[in-house]
Write an enzyme that holds these catalytic residues in place. Structure first.
Site, PDB file in Angstrom:
ATOM      1  CG  HIS A   1      -1.872   0.983   1.445  1.00  8.47           C
ATOM      2  ND1 HIS A   1      -1.588   2.261   1.845  1.00  8.47           N
ATOM      3  CD2 HIS A   1      -3.223   0.938   1.297  1.00  8.47           C
ATOM      4  CE1 HIS A   1      -2.716   2.954   1.930  1.00  8.47           C
ATOM      5  NE2 HIS A   1      -3.718   2.181   1.607  1.00  8.47           N
TER       6      HIS A   1
ATOM      7  CD  GLN B   1      -6.791  -4.669   4.124  1.00  3.40           C
ATOM      8  OE1 GLN B   1      -7.747  -5.371   4.470  1.00  3.40           O
ATOM      9  NE2 GLN B   1      -6.961  -3.423   3.723  1.00  3.40           N
TER      10      GLN B   1
ATOM     11  CG  ASP C   1       0.553  -2.489   6.124  1.00  2.00           C
ATOM     12  OD1 ASP C   1      -0.343  -2.651   6.974  1.00  2.00           O
ATOM     13  OD2 ASP C   1       0.410  -1.777   5.122  1.00  2.00           O
TER      14      ASP C   1
ATOM     15  CE  LYS D   1      -7.235  -0.575   6.178  1.00  6.22           C
ATOM     16  NZ  LYS D   1      -7.907   0.094   5.088  1.00  6.22           N
TER      17      LYS D   1
ATOM     18  CB  CYS E   1      -3.717   3.267  -1.469  1.00  5.05           C
ATOM     19  SG  CYS E   1      -5.014   4.414  -1.054  1.00  5.05           S
TER      20      CYS E   1
HETATM   21  N1  PMP Z   1      -1.770  -0.685   4.542  1.00  4.45           N
HETATM   22  C1  PMP Z   1      -2.739  -1.436   4.008  1.00  4.45           C
HETATM   23  C2  PMP Z   1      -2.406  -2.809   3.513  1.00  4.45           C
HETATM   24  C3  PMP Z   1      -4.039  -0.933   3.922  1.00  4.45           C
HETATM   25  O1  PMP Z   1      -5.000  -1.688   3.387  1.00  4.45           O
HETATM   26  C4  PMP Z   1      -4.316   0.364   4.419  1.00  4.45           C
HETATM   27  C5  PMP Z   1      -5.703   0.951   4.336  1.00  4.45           C
HETATM   28  N2  PMP Z   1      -6.303   0.809   3.077  1.00  4.45           N
HETATM   29  C6  PMP Z   1      -3.275   1.097   4.976  1.00  4.45           C
HETATM   30  C7  PMP Z   1      -2.015   0.546   5.026  1.00  4.45           C
HETATM   31  C8  PMP Z   1      -3.484   2.482   5.517  1.00  4.45           C
HETATM   32  O2  PMP Z   1      -4.284   2.447   6.649  1.00  4.45           O
HETATM   33  P1  PMP Z   1      -4.769   3.825   7.299  1.00  4.45           P
HETATM   34  O3  PMP Z   1      -5.343   4.645   6.181  1.00  4.45           O
HETATM   35  O4  PMP Z   1      -5.820   3.402   8.277  1.00  4.45           O
HETATM   36  O5  PMP Z   1      -3.601   4.455   7.941  1.00  4.45           O
END
Ligand code: PMP
Length: 417
Positions: free
Chosen positions: A134, A214, A211, A237, A375
């Protein structure tokens, strides 16, 4: 402290998924006159009533700032906030004093970037990131690289969307100081073998950032067993409120790292001759935190535990199999990400139909999916597409919803053909 009604379930019994779903008030609503089918949980998860009640109860009965006032409300607020940290730490199998509470994964990774990497990296050093990250696990490293003279190296993926592990290990050369890798891909659903990856990195003296955004909402996660150096997660999430999340870090890192943001609460003593910082994790929690949010996150942990993470994983695996089979019957539909170990995220395209058009038509049928680049531009560049549709499922979804979604998709395809 009254944190609102907590769901009570028999831990030995198989969950009644209809009852579990009934805990989510928003799932009752209609969109465009149709029952909502929420297939965008990888974007943000829906909230059970107990989480909503916990945040509401805080503001109604206990609202005060944390770690400051000696009055009763101040003590209650602090106890509840620290209680939430302890719950989350237990849930992840880590120590509470190694868990920095913050606004989410993005903040957590930036904290590592600015506080761990920036002072340590220099020209010739390499930050290794996977193709499937991401942007939150790419852009902070690019910013660090720009400021230190380090470079960013990409670990590639295979066409099925799994990591090229021999390639990754070969890329772990002596100049690599840090590896940033996702536990589960938000686009492909790929579950990476982070335990093996972190073991290989550790053998080579490479610091690892995982990270977990998910992963934590969808499967049991034992952070201590993974053996990483840093683990980032986001609360919204995992049934929790937005603006909550955490960074787990090994104690030695937290002690060695300078604070990222300065202000109140992260200090022991301040004078114009210098400041003595608080101990970790508070050293990294300057200013008033999202107190109600973290109390809600604590309630989210209670909720997830009451359902059971292993059961959630099994339920979502079953939903994924059903959805994949049904989608496979649609002519011209291509799924991106077919790794053997996969979470309930399905990215797809239908030949001749634009992703946004499909998502718009599905919305008219009450189906919420995401379309776009999720993203993850470099990942879409790998597949040579500008956008995909993404249906991401959670344990509160149903088999009937999958069937309705597939029917809506077939209708949309006919309209766009
Ligand atoms: N990493 C991953 C794999 C994500 O799916 C997301 C959210 N889509 C993020 C980071 C970012 O999370 P946040 O916007 O809550 O900081």
């Amino acid at each position: 402290m009254n944190a609102g009604p907590a769901p009570h379930r028999d831990p030995a019994a198989a969950p009644d998924w209809t009852r579990v779903r009934a805990d989510f008030p928003l799932l009752e609503r209609q969109v465009h006159g149709k029952p909502l089918i929420y297939f965008d949980s990888a974007n943000t998860g829906q909230k059970p009533a107990s989480v909503i009640a916990a945040t509401d109860a805080f503001y109604r009965h206990h609202n005060a700032n944390v770690s400051r006032a000696v009055h009763t409300l101040g003590t209650e607020a602090t106890d509840a906030y620290e209680g939430a940290r302890r719950k989350l730490a237990r849930f992840l199998n880590v120590r509470a004093d190694e868990l920095v509470l913050c606004s989410g994964t993005t903040f957590a990774i930036n904290l590592v970037a600015y506080s761990w990497a920036l002072p340590r990296l220099g020209p010739g050093d390499v930050i290794l990131v996977s193709r499937m990250e991401h942007h939150a696990n790419i852009v902070p490293w690019q910013l660090v690289a720009q400021r230190t003279g380090a470079s960013v190296r990409v670990a590639e993926i295979l066409p099925d969307g799994s990591l090229d592990l021999p390639g990754l290990y070969a890329a772990m050369t002596a100049d690599v100081k840090l590896l940033a890798v996702t536990h589960v891909s938000n686009v492909l659903g790929t579950v990476n073998p982070v335990r093996d990856i972190c073991r290989e990195a550790r053998k080579r003296g490479i610091v690892t950032v995982v990270d977990g955004s998910q992963a934590v909402p969808h499967r049991p996660v034992d952070v201590a067993a993974i053996g990483c150096d840093f683990y980032a997660l986001t609360g919204h999430k995992m049934c929790g409120p937005t603006g909550t999340g955490a960074l787990w870090a090994r104690r030695e890192h937290l002690q060695a790292m300078p604070p990222f943001i300065g202000g109140g609460e992260m200090i022991k003593e301040v004078s114009f001759d210098g400041t003595v910082f608080n101990d970790p994790p508070h050293k990294f929690e300057a200013g008033t935190p999202n107190i109600a949010g973290f109390i809600g996150l604590g309630a989210a942990v209670d909720f997830l535990e009451s359902v059971g993470m292993a059961r959630i994983e099994a339920r979502e695996t079953e939903l994924l199999a059903h959805a994949t089979e049904e989608l496979g019957k649609i002519e011209g539909l291509r799924i991106f990400g077919t790794a053997p170990e996969k979470a309930a995220v399905i990215s797809f395209l239908i030949e001749g139909a634009h992703a946004h058009d499909l998502a718009t038509l599905l919305d008219l049928e009450g189906v919420a999916i995401r379309s776009g680049q999720h993203c993850a531009h470099p990942l879409l560049q790998f597949f040579g597409v500008a956008a995909t549709c993404r249906a991401s499922l959670a344990f509160y979804n149903t088999h009937a919803e999958i069937e309705a979604f597939v029917a809506a998709l077939k209708k949309a395809r006919r309209l766009l053909a």
